[in-house]
Design an enzyme around this catalytic site. Structure first.
Site, short mmCIF file in Angstrom:
data_model
loop_
_atom_site.label_atom_id
_atom_site.label_comp_id
_atom_site.label_asym_id
_atom_site.label_seq_id
_atom_site.Cartn_x
_atom_site.Cartn_y
_atom_site.Cartn_z
CD GLU A 19 -1.99 -2.28 1.20
OE1 GLU A 19 -0.87 -2.65 1.59
OE2 GLU A 19 -2.94 -3.04 0.97
CG HIS A 46 -9.69 -7.06 7.98
ND1 HIS A 46 -8.79 -7.63 8.84
CD2 HIS A 46 -9.20 -7.26 6.73
CE1 HIS A 46 -7.79 -8.15 8.15
NE2 HIS A 46 -8.02 -7.94 6.87
#
Lengths: 426, 328, 338
Positions: B60, B129
């Site tokens: 990322e 998450h």
């Protein structure tokens, strides 16, 4: 005998649709052979046989939507009989002692946490624990109040000390001020209609002198928020009652004694603006209009609908107003603007035969008249004992604003209107 | 006009912008061959090829950093974060570089890039998450932060993001991907940033929200209506910059406000909104601004705990009744 | 079950018929049956969230963990059920964790990706790819700092080798290793794919061991499906790391027979033929064949092991089913030390 169930093929999948069957009841299948095509919200795919066997009863038809875990068909292992197990057998309890049916929270129905799921989570294990911190106790004895309530109270001249707060920890909130006679300011608040013909009074502020502040403070300390004192006067209402009788003989007119009193009190106030006033922290407000609150008794308690601009209405008009307002009170249709905004109040217990009584001032007024019963009494006139119709009025005054002399002056003016009722006609 | 899902609205926006401008490209993990974990990019590799639909390694910070470099020379990259939870890995690239280069270059460069992805709780995805990032990114000057709640806004705001000159954090909600709504066909249909909209009118209380919680608030409002309480519901749509004018006007009338956000209370978007409303509507408030938020804990795995940790319309209704002092 | 108890320097691979090998076979069968059960339970909706099973890779867990001492530490990513079981975690408590029950190893608050069992040396269980490698390197340093000779194993996939934090971790491990302050064995579970992207497509240099050597850390490639080979390398490197405090790496070339996770059904990135081909190198079959050929292990013996495993798994399922979900108060615990 094993079940072929709708499998969960994705993390958030809750149901799938049977698109078409490749096999039917009675077909033999091998492990790995496709049995049917299913459609999920993301993909279409084939379900394969997990073992060799013969298809038994097919329960889900083409086009049918089946939730994850639902039975599609049964499959018999080689050598087993073709009889399906008891259909829709209840699933074993997930938690010992829990109800037999599958709980919604086990099915992981939806990200949206349906009401049912939430209710079940609570039912299973208790509600969400309240971890909010409690309102801290305000020190110094200061009262809690919302900004809106303070604003309303300030505009109405109502002291917060006199108000009981109904919010948490005694917080004073808007509806508490509404109950005490204030109105929440709305952006398009309606103003009362202007009556043609300029009122003779003007709203003005009289700043408090040092002496007045001291008087007010000492009196308030000894008698509570509004320091009351009382003046009683006895009036000859013979002429008044006679006039009333004459008027009531005209058809469609029904006027009570109190209607006359309302007009008389209003006209008298024109001469005594200091009694048509309200107390404020920094100044006394003398109102530019005269609105008389009329005490009406209801099963729930006392309410004071307001006759607006009573000094500019005829007795007949006043009678009409009062009747309309009383009706509304009875039918619980009285609107806030109809019981708020008085500048002076009258309470009449004459109908109950009360000779005289003292009334409590209705904030933000500074005075109230308590009207007793009118009736024949022996009096001395020109050294003779005669029978005249008499009526006692007791005036309660807020000593911070109205002195004894000021009250007495008012009652003297009032006498002119009540004992010479022709003055009420002009 | 056509009825589209939120997911398809996003896809259409990207494809229309890629058709319109050859400088637009997309990059992310498993968006090409795998066709995207939420299938938003399905078919795009086939149509635009691997130079414009770039499968990246799991990196990322690498994705966000190279996107800044591309943007500075004139490309318009759209970075798909598989979930915004993973964007934390790229925090340095986004917050210290993308957000600041225009400023400390004295305005010599544009940084036209979009970082988009789903955020918020799913179903039992656990603590790492399930988070929301509007206050995290909303804190930094130099970024736009948006969170559309409807398919039309998703499409229009993504187009605005792609056509802009600054970095945009485009916060989607996986729970909304399947939601359907009317979307204009016009390829130049854009929705401006910094404009809230009134999703429902009412006079008794003002509810302010955005993204998935906006839908929860509307559900709560319907239930409240049955009890005679009419809530005005405001959809913020943009978090940076915040447009609270409709809220101020509404609270002037209703005198009370409830702000609903999915995630934790401390330092959340609702704190900023509540403080602003208190500043502007101070004398008109009959109750403190109420914040309905998720519980201040990492998201647990067990389903019953997850349900308890996430705001539900029950909490919104309770919040409304609290500011109405109607708890009985 | 099955952590090496002796410090014997003889390569265990030579002692093919040592009883320990039967234990390892039984463990691998248990892991296989357990993982198959979790896949079924996921399809039935009993396990939520994500589920990443180790089917086909059993040798990599069992082969290396069996070389450890009881007080050593293991870190893994989210494909972590096998490591926990290989370390001796109670399968019932692992299954309960997957079911989200209070009796789970992480009290139901972690789920599949966050298994933890400190008592057995398992330090998680992480959901961010490659995010945990730094933690493992730091623990290794701390163990040496404390003057112990305990070591750390850190498992990660080929995909994790591309993320930034991985490189920061490798670099520091190599650096500390110069002073013998990083007793860690890195294990690359090279199953050929980072979810849906092959090594070819995600790694500029496909020789993964070479990439590790770039950080001055020695790395050996081994056939991850042959548990004898795996254990042979592990024995040597575990001993070496324990003696020197310098890091080392094992690149285990393996293959996962299932999809990446439970939702990866279509697997568009590889053909069914490819999967089939790799199934011919099933680590359990390889081990049992070898034991059969060289040590007289019979099919009946293996069937017995299989039945035992099935029974153990059935017990675990029952335990998980019957256990209660966590109390609402549990929501607020373990946020910080109380």
């Amino acid at each position: 005998m094993a079940e072929i169930i709708m499998p969960k093929m994705g993390d958030a999948m809750t149901e799938g649709k049977v698109v078409r069957w490749y096999k039917k009841a009675g077909d033999a299948v091998k492990k790995g052979e496709p049995l049917l095509e299913i459609e999920t919200d993301k993909v279409n795919l084939d379900l394969e046989a997990e073992q060799d066997g013969t298809i038994g009863q097919v329960e889900a038809q083409e086009g049918q939507v089946v939730p994850v875990g639902g039975r599609l068909a049964v499959i018999a292992a080689p050598g087993e009989s073709g009889a399906p197990p008891t259909p829709a057998a209840p699933k074993p309890a997930e938690v010992s002692g829990a109800p037999q049916q599958r709980r919604v929270t086990d099915k992981k129905d939806s990200i949206k946490h349906t009401t049912g799921e939430y209710a079940e989570a609570i039912e299973m294990k208790g509600p969400r624990i309240d971890r909010s911190t409690p309102l801290r106790v305000v020190d110094g004895g200061k009262r809690r109040s919302s900004p809106l309530a303070r604003k309303m109270a300030h505009e109405m001249g109502v002291s917060l000390d006199a108000i009981q707060g109904s919010g948490p920890q005694g917080r004073i909130i808007a509806r508490d001020i509404q109950g005490a006679g204030g109105a929440p300011p709305t952006p398009a608040a309606r103003k009362p209609a202007e009556v043609s013909g300029a009122p003779q009074l003007k709203t003005q502020q009289i700043p408090l002198s040092a002496m007045r502040r001291t008087i007010a403070k000492r009196l308030a300390e000894s008698t509570g928020p509004i320091p009351h004192f009382y003046l009683t006067a006895d009036y000859d209402v013979t002429n008044l009652l006679s006039l009333r009788q004459q008027l009531n003989e005209i058809e469609n007119v029904k006027i009570s004694v109190n209607d006359f009193v309302i007009r008389a009190a209003a006209l008298a106030l024109r001469h005594h603006p200091n009694v048509n006033a309200s107390w404020g922290d920094d100044a006394i407000t003398q109102h530019g209009e005269i609105h008389i609150g009329v005490a009406v008794s209801t099963p729930e308690g006392l309410i004071t609908p307001v006759v607006r601009n009573a000094d500019q209405k005829s007795v007949a008009e006043i009678a009409n107003d009062v009747r309309t307002l009383a009706d509304k009170v009875k039918n619980r249709k009285l609107r806030p603007e109809e019981y708020q905004g008085s500048t002076f109040t009258i309470s009449n217990l004459g109908a109950w035969g009360i000779e005289e009584f003292t009334a409590i001032i209705n904030p933000p007024n500074v005075a109230i008249l308590a009207i007793g019963a009118a009736g024949p009494q022996p009096v001395v006139i020109d050294k003779q004992i005669v029978v005249r119709d008499r009526m006692k009025i007791t005036m309660s005054c807020d000593h911070r604003v109205v002195d004894g002399a000021a009250g007495a002056e008012y009652l003297k003016t009032l006498r002119q209107y009540l004992e010479q009722p022709v003055r009420l006609v002009v | 006009m056509a009825e589209k899902s939120y997911r398809d609205a996003i896809r259409d926006a990207m494809m229309e912008e890629m058709d319109r401008d050859p400088n637009v490209l997309i990059m992310g993990e498993d968006i090409g061959v795998y066709e995207g974990t939420f299938r938003i990019t399905a078919g795009m590799l086939k149509k635009y090829g691997p130079k414009r639909v770039v499968d990246t390694p799991i990196a990322e910070a690498g994705m966000a950093g190279t996107a800044v470099g591309m943007a500075v020379v004139g490309l318009r990259p759209i970075v798909e974060m598989m979930t915004m939870n993973f964007s934390i890995v790229a925090a340095d690239q986004i917050l210290n570089h993308a957000a600041k280069i225009r400023y400390f270059s004295g305005g010599q460069v544009d940084v036209p890039m979009v970082i988009r992805g789903p955020q918020g709780a799913g179903v039992q995805l656990s603590a790492q998450h399930s988070q929301s990032f509007e206050s995290f990114y909303g804190h930094f000057p130099g970024l736009y932060v948006v969170a559309p709640a409807t398919p039309a806004d998703a499409k229009g705001m993504l187009k605005t993001a792609v056509r802009g000159r600054d970095p945009v954090i485009f916060l989607e909600s996986a729970a909304l991907y399947g939601m359907k709504g009317e979307v204009p066909d016009d390829v130049d249909f854009t929705v401006p940033f910094g404009q809230a909209r009134i999703a429902r009118e009412g006079n008794d209380v003002t509810i302010v929200s955005y993204s998935r919680m906006l839908q929860v608030s509307l559900t709560a409002a319907e239930r409240l209506s049955k009890e005679g309480i009419e809530a005005e519901v405001i959809d913020l749509r943009t978090l940076r910059p915040l447009d609270l004018e409709p809220a101020y006007t509404s609270v002037s009338r209703t005198h009370r406000c409830v702000v609903v956000q999915e995630q934790w209370k401390p330092f959340g978007a609702a704190a900023e909104i509540a403080a602003s409303i208190t500043e502007h509507n101070f004398d008109e408030l009959d109750a403190p601004v109420e914040r309905v938020t998720g519980e201040d804990v990492p998201m647990p795995y067990a389903r019953n705990l997850e349900v308890l940790a996430t705001p539900h319309e029950e909490q919104v209704i309770a919040g409304v009744k609290k500011v109405l002092y109607a708890n009985g | 079950m099955a952590k090496q108890k002796s410090e014997s320097s003889a390569a265990v691979a030579d002692a093919v018929c040592a009883p320990e090998w039967t234990d390892i076979l039984r463990q691998m069968i248990l892991i296989r049956r357990f993982e198959e059960a979790t896949e079924r339970e996921f399809r039935r909706g009993k396990i939520g969230g994500y589920l990443h099973v180790y089917i086909g890779q059993e040798a990599v867990a069992s082969g290396i963990i069996s070389a450890l001492r009881k007080d050593d530490m293991v870190y893994s990513g989210y494909r972590d059920h096998a490591h926990a079981l290989a370390l001796g975690s109670d399968p019932s408590r692992v299954m309960a964790e997957l079911f989200g029950k209070a009796t789970g190893v992480s009290k139901g608050k972690g789920g599949s990706m966050h298994l933890f069992d400190v008592e057995h040396g398992f330090y998680g269980g992480y959901g961010i790819v490659g995010g945990h490698v730094t933690l493992a390197a730091g623990s290794a340093y701390g163990l040496r700092y404390q003057g112990t000779d305990r070591i750390v194993l850190c498992y990660f996939g080929d995909g994790a080798m591309n993320i930034g934090s991985f490189h920061e971790a490798m670099n520091m491990a190599g650096l500390w290793g110069r002073d013998g302050m990083c007793p860690i064995v890195f294990i690359i579970e090279n199953n050929g794919y980072a979810m849906g992207t092959s090594v070819e497509r995600h790694s500029a240099l496909t020789d993964l061991s070479a990439r590790v050597r770039a950080y001055n850390i020695p790395s050996e490639k081994v056939d991850g499906q042959d548990v004898f080979a795996v254990r042979g390398v592990a024995d040597r490197l575990v001993r070496q790391v324990r003696e020197t405090g310098k890091p080392a790496c094992i690149e285990a070339v393996t293959y996962r027979f299932s999809g990446h996770g439970a939702a990866d059904v279509l697997q568009p990135y590889r053909s069914k033929d490819e999967v089939e081909e790799h199934r011919h190198r099933d680590p359990i079959v390889i081990l049992r064949k070898r034991l059969g050929e060289m040590c007289g292990l019979s099919d009946d013996d293996v069937k017995k092991f299989d039945d035992e495993a099935a029974e153990r798994v059935a017990k675990a399922l029952q335990f998980a089913e019957e256990s209660p979900p966590p109390e609402p108060e549990e929501l607020y615990r373990d946020v910080v030390a109380e």
